[in-house]
Write an enzyme that holds these catalytic residues in place. Structure first.
Site, mmCIF file in Angstrom:
data_model
loop_
_atom_site.group_PDB
_atom_site.id
_atom_site.type_symbol
_atom_site.label_atom_id
_atom_site.label_comp_id
_atom_site.label_asym_id
_atom_site.label_seq_id
_atom_site.Cartn_x
_atom_site.Cartn_y
_atom_site.Cartn_z
ATOM 1 N N SER A 12 73.642 144.504 22.355
ATOM 2 C CA SER A 12 74.064 145.565 24.416
ATOM 3 C C SER A 12 72.529 146.583 24.084
ATOM 4 C CB SER A 12 74.545 145.660 24.534
ATOM 5 O OG SER A 12 75.039 145.784 25.801
ATOM 6 N N HIS B 133 78.936 138.787 26.879
ATOM 7 C CA HIS B 133 79.108 139.647 26.707
ATOM 8 C C HIS B 133 79.739 139.876 25.099
ATOM 9 C CE1 HIS B 133 75.625 142.392 26.944
ATOM 10 N NE2 HIS B 133 76.294 143.852 26.510
ATOM 11 N N ASP C 253 76.866 135.808 30.837
ATOM 12 C CA ASP C 253 77.391 137.283 30.561
ATOM 13 C C ASP C 253 76.926 137.750 31.847
ATOM 14 O OD1 ASP C 253 76.726 140.081 29.842
ATOM 15 O OD2 ASP C 253 76.032 139.575 28.044
#
Length: 284
Positions: free
Chosen positions: A147, A262, A225
């Site tokens: 991320s 995610h 995600d």
């Protein structure tokens, strides 16, 4: 420097250290180092975690350690930001300030003394590692992350290509100058705002690199995600930049993984592939 803890794991050990960081304005910072069993010296793979995370997140949840142990690779897990700077606004939101350093060197006066994670990761942390009595080979380094940390891994690699042999990322913020998280970070941390942020944008940086065959990047993201759906990740921009720069999948391999989100469930699914990707380059 202080050794905070040490735990045996997968035949080796993981140790947490604490030190005063000059590049973070004299604040204390912590990091974990996993060292496999054996004499070494072992190549070093850095893991940069995402928003709200710290030096423990990847070590505890990533399932990286057993594969790194089998490959004979040391792992280093730094924190995601300075802590305790006591700057107004530092604690007001989860996606900016503490736990959200964005792996850049701030140039806005308010943040520039302490928010210098780029220099800490690329310069001061390796120097701190050299002072430890650990069998590390810092002539062989690679970097990966998740991320915000995936953004960090890609940008540090592209800006310091002579330092890192390879980079990989799980669900990275691939084009932060066009994403809400990145716009917020760059508008506040950087004196030049979003325009200056292009120097910390993997998509912009990749467009500037000549397709000379020396790039080694692996990226995975999931179409399940929510942050991808919300336009925070923008991997398609990185794909386009790679194609325009003339790279093939042998150099920049960006993979959409159907249905994955995610979370660290996603990361742990592909953790082994990422470690073995780096092993090829670190042990070449």
């Amino acid at each position: 420097m202080t050794e905070v803890s040490s735990n045996k794991t997968f035949g080796g050990f993981i140790r947490k250290y604490k030190a005063t960081a000059e590049s973070l304005g004299g604040l204390s910072t912590q990091w974990n180092v996993f060292v496999p069993s054996g004499a070494g010296p072992f190549p070093v793979l850095y893991y940069l975690a995402g928003l709200t995370c710290n030096e423990d997140t990847g070590a505890w949840k990533g399932t990286f350690l057993p594969v790194a142990a089998a490959e004979g690779i040391s792992l280093v897990f730094p924190d995601t930001s300075p802590r305790g700077a006591n700057i107004e606004g530092e604690e007001e939101s989860w996606d900016f300030g503490t736990g959200a350093g964005f792996y850049l060197d701030a140039t806005a006066e308010k943040w520039s003394k302490h928010y210098r994670m780029f220099t800490f990761i690329t310069e001061e942390l390796p120097n701190l590692l050299r002072t430890l009595s650990l069998p590390l080979d810092l002539t062989r380094q690679s970097i990966f992350g998740h991320s915000m940390g995936g953004h960090g891994a890609l940008t540090l690699y592209l800006k310091k290509r002579n330092q890192y042999r390879s980079a990989s990322a799980f669900a990275p913020v691939s084009h932060p100058t066009k994403a809400p998280w990145g716009k917020k970070a760059f508008s506040n941390y950087l004196q030049g705002g979003i325009e200056e942020g292009e120097t910390y944008d993997a998509t912009c940086l990749l467009q500037q690199v000549k397709a000379d065959g020396n790039i080694s990047i692996l990226v995975d993201y999931g179409d399940g995600d929510q942050f991808y759906k919300d336009g925070q990740l923008l991997p398609e921009a990185l794909v386009d930049a790679s194609k325009k720069a003339g790279f093939t999948q042998n150099n920049v391999n960006i993979r959409m993984q159907e249905g994955y989100d995610h979370s660290y469930y996603f990361i742990s699914t592909f953790a082994e592939e990422h470690i073995r990707f780096h092993a090829k380059h670190l042990k070449a």
